[in-house]
Design an enzyme around this catalytic site. Structure first.
Site, PDB file in Angstrom:
ATOM      1  CB  SER A 130      -0.889   0.010   1.252  1.00 37.28           C
ATOM      2  OG  SER A 130      -1.521   1.254   1.414  1.00 37.28           O
ATOM      3  CE1 TYR A 143      -4.225  -2.326   5.196  1.00 39.37           C
ATOM      4  CE2 TYR A 143      -3.211  -0.393   4.231  1.00 39.37           C
ATOM      5  CZ  TYR A 143      -3.758  -1.633   4.093  1.00 39.37           C
ATOM      6  OH  TYR A 143      -3.855  -2.213   2.838  1.00 39.37           O
TER       7      TYR A 143
END
Length: 220
Positions: A130, A143
Site C-alpha cells: 500500500s 495499517y
C-alpha cells in the site's frame, strides 16, 4: 498447468486476480475467511478452496499441504484495523497486535510454509502492499506500519531467495469494501475497480521482472 495460491480471494483484488489467472489457464487454490463467498468464487472458477485465516498456523499448514508444487503465491489477505481509523496516540494496542498477526506474521508464515514448493518450480511471491507503507496519512498509522513491515520482509526475502521472484506491489486506491470502510462508500466508489489492477498484476506475472517494489502506475 501453472499453480497459484491466492489469499483473500473471495472478493476485491484477490477475486479479480483469481478471475484473471483462471482466464489465463492457471490452476488455483483460493483461501479467505468468508466461506460462502469463497466457495462461490471457487465454483465459478473451477478452483480449489480452503476457508480459514492466514493468521492461524493450522490453516497455513493445510494450505501448504494442498500445494506441494507452486508457481505463484499471492499474499493479498489483509486487515484494516479499527474503524473509524484512530490516530496513533489513541490506537488500541491489542488491535494493533492482531493487525500485525494478520498483515505481517500470517503472510510470512505462509511464505515459510510454501517456499519448498516455490523453490521447486522457481516460482514467485506477490505481496500486496500500500502507499500507506511509505506515506504519512493521518489515521493510517497502524495499517501503514504493517504494510511497511511487509515491504521490508519482501525486500529481505528477495535477497535471501534468488531462485524465487519476490514482488511487493502498491495497487493504489480501488473500489473495495476495505476502502469503503476506511473513507466511506461514496469516496470509494470513485476509485478504479480492482479488475483494472488485476490486469496489471497479470502482466507483471507474465513478464516476470526482477524482484522489487512496484506501483500500479509503474505496471501500466
Amino acid at each position: 498447468m501453472k499453480q497459484a495460491l491466492i489469499t483473500g480471494a473471495s472478493r476485491g483484488l484477490g477475486l479479480a486476480l483469481a478471475r484473471a489467472l483462471a482466464a489465463d489457464g492457471w490452476s488455483l487454490l483460493l483461501t479467505a475467511r468468508g466461506e460462502e463467498d469463497l466457495f462461490s468464487a471457487a465454483f465459478d472458477l473451477d478452483a480449489r478452496a480452503i476457508a480459514g485465516d492466514v493468521a492461524d498456523p493450522a490453516h497455513v499448514a493445510r494450505l501448504a499441504e494442498a500445494a506441494p508444487e507452486l508457481d505463484l503465491l499471492v499474499n493479498n489477505a489483509s486487515g484494516l484495523g479499527p474503524t473509524p481509523m484512530p490516530r496513533l496516540a489513541d490506537y488500541p494496542l491489542d488491535e494493533l497486535r492482531a493487525l500485525v498477526e494478520a498483515n505481517v506474521v500470517g503472510p510470512l508464515g505462509l511464505v515459510q510454509a510454501t517456499l519448498p514448493a516455490l523453490r521447486k518450480r522457481r516460482g514467485a511471491i506477490l505481496n500486496v502492499s500500500s502507499d500507506a507503507a511509505v506515506e504519512a496519512y493521518e489515521g493510517w498509522g497502524g495499517y501503514g506500519a504493517t504494510k511497511a513491515a511487509l515491504d521490508q520482509i519482501s525486500n529481505v526475502l528477495a535477497a535471501e531467495e534468488p531462485d524465487v521472484a519476490v514482488w511487493w506491489v502498491d495497487p493504489g486506491e480501488m473500489n473495495t469494501r476495505m476502502l469503503a470502510a476506511a473513507i466511506g462508500e461514496q469516496e470509494a466508489g470513485e476509485a478504479p475497480p480492482p479488475e483494472s489492477v488485476a490486469a496489471a498484476l497479470l502482466r507483471l506475472v507474465a513478464s516476470r521482472p526482477a524482484s522489487g517494489r512496484f506501483t500500479r502506475g509503474e505496471l501500466g
